[in-house]
Write a protein that holds these residues in place. Sequence first.
Motif, short mmCIF file in Angstrom:
data_model
loop_
_atom_site.label_atom_id
_atom_site.label_comp_id
_atom_site.label_asym_id
_atom_site.label_seq_id
_atom_site.Cartn_x
_atom_site.Cartn_y
_atom_site.Cartn_z
N ASP A 47 0.83 -1.20 0.00
CA ASP A 47 0.00 0.00 0.00
C ASP A 47 0.86 1.25 0.00
O ASP A 47 0.40 2.34 0.34
CB ASP A 47 -0.91 -0.01 1.23
CG ASP A 47 -0.07 -0.11 2.50
OD1 ASP A 47 1.17 -0.23 2.39
OD2 ASP A 47 -0.64 -0.05 3.59
N GLY A 48 2.13 1.10 -0.38
CA GLY A 48 3.03 2.25 -0.31
C GLY A 48 3.26 2.70 1.13
O GLY A 48 3.81 3.76 1.38
N GLY A 49 2.82 1.88 2.06
CA GLY A 49 2.99 2.24 3.47
C GLY A 49 2.04 3.34 3.91
O GLY A 49 2.28 4.02 4.89
N THR A 50 0.96 3.50 3.17
CA THR A 50 0.07 4.62 3.50
C THR A 50 -1.37 4.21 3.76
O THR A 50 -2.26 5.04 3.72
CB THR A 50 0.07 5.66 2.36
OG1 THR A 50 -0.39 5.02 1.18
CG2 THR A 50 1.42 6.26 2.12
N ARG B 47 16.10 8.46 3.23
CA ARG B 47 15.80 8.28 4.65
C ARG B 47 14.77 9.31 5.11
O ARG B 47 13.86 9.01 5.88
CB ARG B 47 17.09 8.39 5.47
CG ARG B 47 18.00 7.17 5.27
CD ARG B 47 19.26 7.26 6.10
NE ARG B 47 20.35 7.91 5.37
CZ ARG B 47 21.08 8.92 5.84
NH1 ARG B 47 20.82 9.44 7.02
NH2 ARG B 47 22.05 9.43 5.11
N VAL B 48 14.90 10.54 4.57
CA VAL B 48 13.92 11.58 4.91
C VAL B 48 12.54 11.16 4.40
O VAL B 48 11.53 11.30 5.09
CB VAL B 48 14.33 12.95 4.31
CG1 VAL B 48 13.23 13.98 4.53
CG2 VAL B 48 15.64 13.43 4.91
N LEU B 49 12.52 10.60 3.19
CA LEU B 49 11.26 10.17 2.59
C LEU B 49 10.55 9.14 3.48
O LEU B 49 9.34 9.25 3.76
CB LEU B 49 11.54 9.57 1.21
CG LEU B 49 10.35 9.39 0.28
CD1 LEU B 49 9.81 10.73 -0.19
CD2 LEU B 49 10.75 8.55 -0.95
N LEU B 50 11.32 8.16 3.96
CA LEU B 50 10.73 7.14 4.84
C LEU B 50 10.24 7.77 6.15
O LEU B 50 9.19 7.39 6.67
CB LEU B 50 11.76 6.04 5.15
CG LEU B 50 12.05 5.05 4.02
CD1 LEU B 50 13.25 4.17 4.38
CD2 LEU B 50 10.83 4.16 3.75
N GLU C 220 9.31 10.94 6.56
CA GLU C 220 8.11 11.76 6.28
C GLU C 220 6.87 10.87 6.18
O GLU C 220 5.77 11.30 6.51
CB GLU C 220 8.29 12.52 4.96
CG GLU C 220 9.22 13.72 5.05
CD GLU C 220 9.27 14.51 3.75
OE1 GLU C 220 8.65 14.07 2.75
OE2 GLU C 220 9.93 15.56 3.73
N ARG C 221 7.07 9.63 5.71
CA ARG C 221 5.91 8.75 5.58
C ARG C 221 5.59 8.04 6.90
O ARG C 221 4.74 7.16 6.94
CB ARG C 221 6.18 7.74 4.45
CG ARG C 221 4.90 7.17 3.87
CD ARG C 221 5.10 6.54 2.53
NE ARG C 221 5.16 7.52 1.46
CZ ARG C 221 4.92 7.24 0.18
NH1 ARG C 221 4.60 6.01 -0.17
NH2 ARG C 221 5.01 8.18 -0.74
N HIS C 222 6.27 8.45 7.95
CA HIS C 222 6.05 7.90 9.30
C HIS C 222 6.44 6.42 9.37
O HIS C 222 5.91 5.69 10.20
CB HIS C 222 4.59 8.07 9.74
CG HIS C 222 4.19 9.49 9.99
ND1 HIS C 222 3.68 9.95 11.18
CD2 HIS C 222 4.26 10.59 9.19
CE1 HIS C 222 3.42 11.24 11.10
NE2 HIS C 222 3.77 11.66 9.90
N LEU C 223 7.33 5.97 8.45
CA LEU C 223 7.70 4.55 8.45
C LEU C 223 8.95 4.27 9.27
O LEU C 223 9.15 3.16 9.75
CB LEU C 223 7.88 4.05 7.01
CG LEU C 223 6.60 4.11 6.16
CD1 LEU C 223 6.88 3.71 4.73
CD2 LEU C 223 5.50 3.23 6.76
N ALA D 298 10.56 16.11 1.05
CA ALA D 298 11.11 14.99 0.29
C ALA D 298 10.04 14.38 -0.63
O ALA D 298 10.36 13.93 -1.74
CB ALA D 298 11.67 13.92 1.23
N HIS D 299 8.80 14.37 -0.17
CA HIS D 299 7.74 13.83 -1.02
C HIS D 299 7.51 14.70 -2.25
O HIS D 299 7.27 14.18 -3.34
CB HIS D 299 6.44 13.66 -0.22
CG HIS D 299 6.38 12.35 0.50
ND1 HIS D 299 7.03 12.14 1.70
CD2 HIS D 299 5.80 11.16 0.17
CE1 HIS D 299 6.83 10.89 2.08
NE2 HIS D 299 6.08 10.27 1.17
N LEU D 300 7.59 16.01 -2.09
CA LEU D 300 7.42 16.89 -3.25
C LEU D 300 8.57 16.71 -4.23
O LEU D 300 8.36 16.65 -5.44
CB LEU D 300 7.32 18.36 -2.78
CG LEU D 300 6.04 18.72 -2.04
CD1 LEU D 300 6.15 20.12 -1.44
CD2 LEU D 300 4.82 18.65 -2.98
#
Lengths: 363, 363
Positions: free
Chosen positions: B10-13, B84-87, B89-92, B327-329
């Motif tokens: 689920d893309g972790g979301t 790492r920032v992306l992960l 930001e996704r709260h993973l 990072a997501h943008l």
Amino acid sequence: MTVDLTLLPDGGTSWLDASGPENNIVLSTRIRLARNLQGRPFTVRASQAELLSVLDDVCAAARETPVLRDGVLYRIDELESFDRVLLHERHLISKELGGLGNPNADPRIGAALLTNGALGVMINEEDHLRLQTLESGFALESAFPAIERLDTDLGARLAVAFHPEFGYLTACPTNAGTGLRASVLIHLPGLVLTKEIGKVLQGLSQIGLTFRGLYGEGSEVIGNFFQLSNQTTLGKSEEALVDHLSQMVSQVLEYEQQAREILLREAPTVIEDKVWRAYGRLRYARILSFEETMNLSSGVRLGVGLNLISEVSVYTLNKLLIFTQPAHLAHRHGRPLSDSERRTERARYVRDLLEADANRMAR
Amino acid sequence: MTVDLTLLPDGGTSWLDASGPENNIVLSTRIRLARNLQGRPFTVRASQAELLSVLDDVCAAARETPVLRDGVLYRIDELESFDRVLLHERHLISKELGGLGNPNADPRIGAALLTNGALGVMINEEDHLRLQTLESGFALESAFPAIERLDTDLGARLAVAFHPEFGYLTACPTNAGTGLRASVLIHLPGLVLTKEIGKVLQGLSQIGLTFRGLYGEGSEVIGNFFQLSNQTTLGKSEEALVDHLSQMVSQVLEYEQQAREILLREAPTVIEDKVWRAYGRLRYARILSFEETMNLSSGVRLGVGLNLISEVSVYTLNKLLIFTQPAHLAHRHGRPLSDSERRTERARYVRDLLEADANRMAR
């Protein structure tokens, strides 16, 4: 007597239709001529009987004047205060004629005789006659001959106070001579945002022009709207006064265009953000004061002028100027509104108008 | 190695999908358990070889654990800082595991082993193992058994440091005992607007609960989001800790509902104006900071919760929390963004999402 604006062919609002030259930046052009009848006391010193006699004489002359023959006569002293406010909000009568300066005083015996395109005569305002015309856009070239013809036609049927040396005599000496005041209602957000406006206005005052807010003398500047007009009325011909104003307004128009180009070049996203946020607030707010409405629609108008916003027409923005005012909102609602009701009704009106425009543009 | 979030089912979301209980007010529920391997130094004192050995042992055990078998392993120390920032930001992954506290330091050898619904294990974070789960809405009732099962399954395959008196041993003594921290991310604009929030938070701190911002410890409260979690981990059973938090969150939920009712009763138009203006700005702005985005979407979320706004879904508002981060943008844009590019890209993303929602709702 209640005011019925539907009697006017265009409701007295054709000047809002954004059909005139430069209508993106110039909202409207107004010219008025002050005239008094020979051998009669000025209105401030006249008795009731004398005011009535002036009124009768002017009406008799008007009935013989082709352009006024089908006009609608509003007897201001017979209207309720609410209706006088309505006419004033629509820019059809002055505060002075409406007796709106002092809410406890009744207006003096007087009338407004109005016809298409807001061409008409105010009777027993500060002067016995105030001939006026109001047109869309930067329209001195068409407004001037229109008012001149009205002056000639009416002058042929009325003996007007004229002095060979001083020209037309007026109640206030600042109007003597030509009795002409021409003014252009212009939207100058570019010069305000680039902070050039002070310099420009100062320059204008040095060459015999003056500026005011939306509602003429003494009114505040809101929504970046400025009324530019001639300061002097004496010592120059009507043509020269109008030509001078015309040249100066053209110059200001050019400055405004330059300011907008600078803004678009130096901070395009900031400007885009600013105008779209204004649109968003105007489109979705549930409570709006008149001042905020004017300030937000100034932002949107700039966005439309810069081709950043196509969801709304200049005509709609012009309508907001008039129809979001207190008496107009109450008129539409069919009853007086409390302060807070007025703010929510204003927001509802604005929202409906913008939504209709957006839907129309999307089609 | 680059992070590929599409490997996650689920893309972790999935926790963003607003499917959980009370999802109008509670965004998500998280539970984590801190565990360490017996006879090994804590990660801050471990050598590279010892960290690697922990990682190997945990991965071997995970391969035999049904719920983790199909998980995706991200070797954090082999990822670029951006990923790492992306992960994070996704709260993973936590800031700690991502080594994001100090931009000059590399993260220690470690990994995140993630599976559906953000169930997974962080390896060599502050503790050797941080079992975690993240679910949509107010979901302590389903999250707790999920994390308990993971703990049991993994514990059957790994020798975990446990003291008969102190319980699970952890690198930081505040986590010892159960090693459990359960937290609920809750949106409390009603309590903020009625200015009751201070009293409520103070009350919570007196009964062993604590609050944080969106990103856990040390992070600021923005957009009226509060992470409520248990303060103590020792001296009570896991069940008791989770039950206590659950009861207290239910209480806070009720307070929030009451505050919203008061707002709607006492100032309906003011609230309506507030939430719709927030929507208008979010929908039309061309420049948006993350903080403003959060604050405006808090207003819109309140409007959706009060049934004042139906143009946007809670799911979309949840997505804004994650996908408008730097990072997501950049990830979406395919390259790093300057500060000003990021603000315009954020505004564009928000606009597109809200427009799509409005069009969908209009159909």
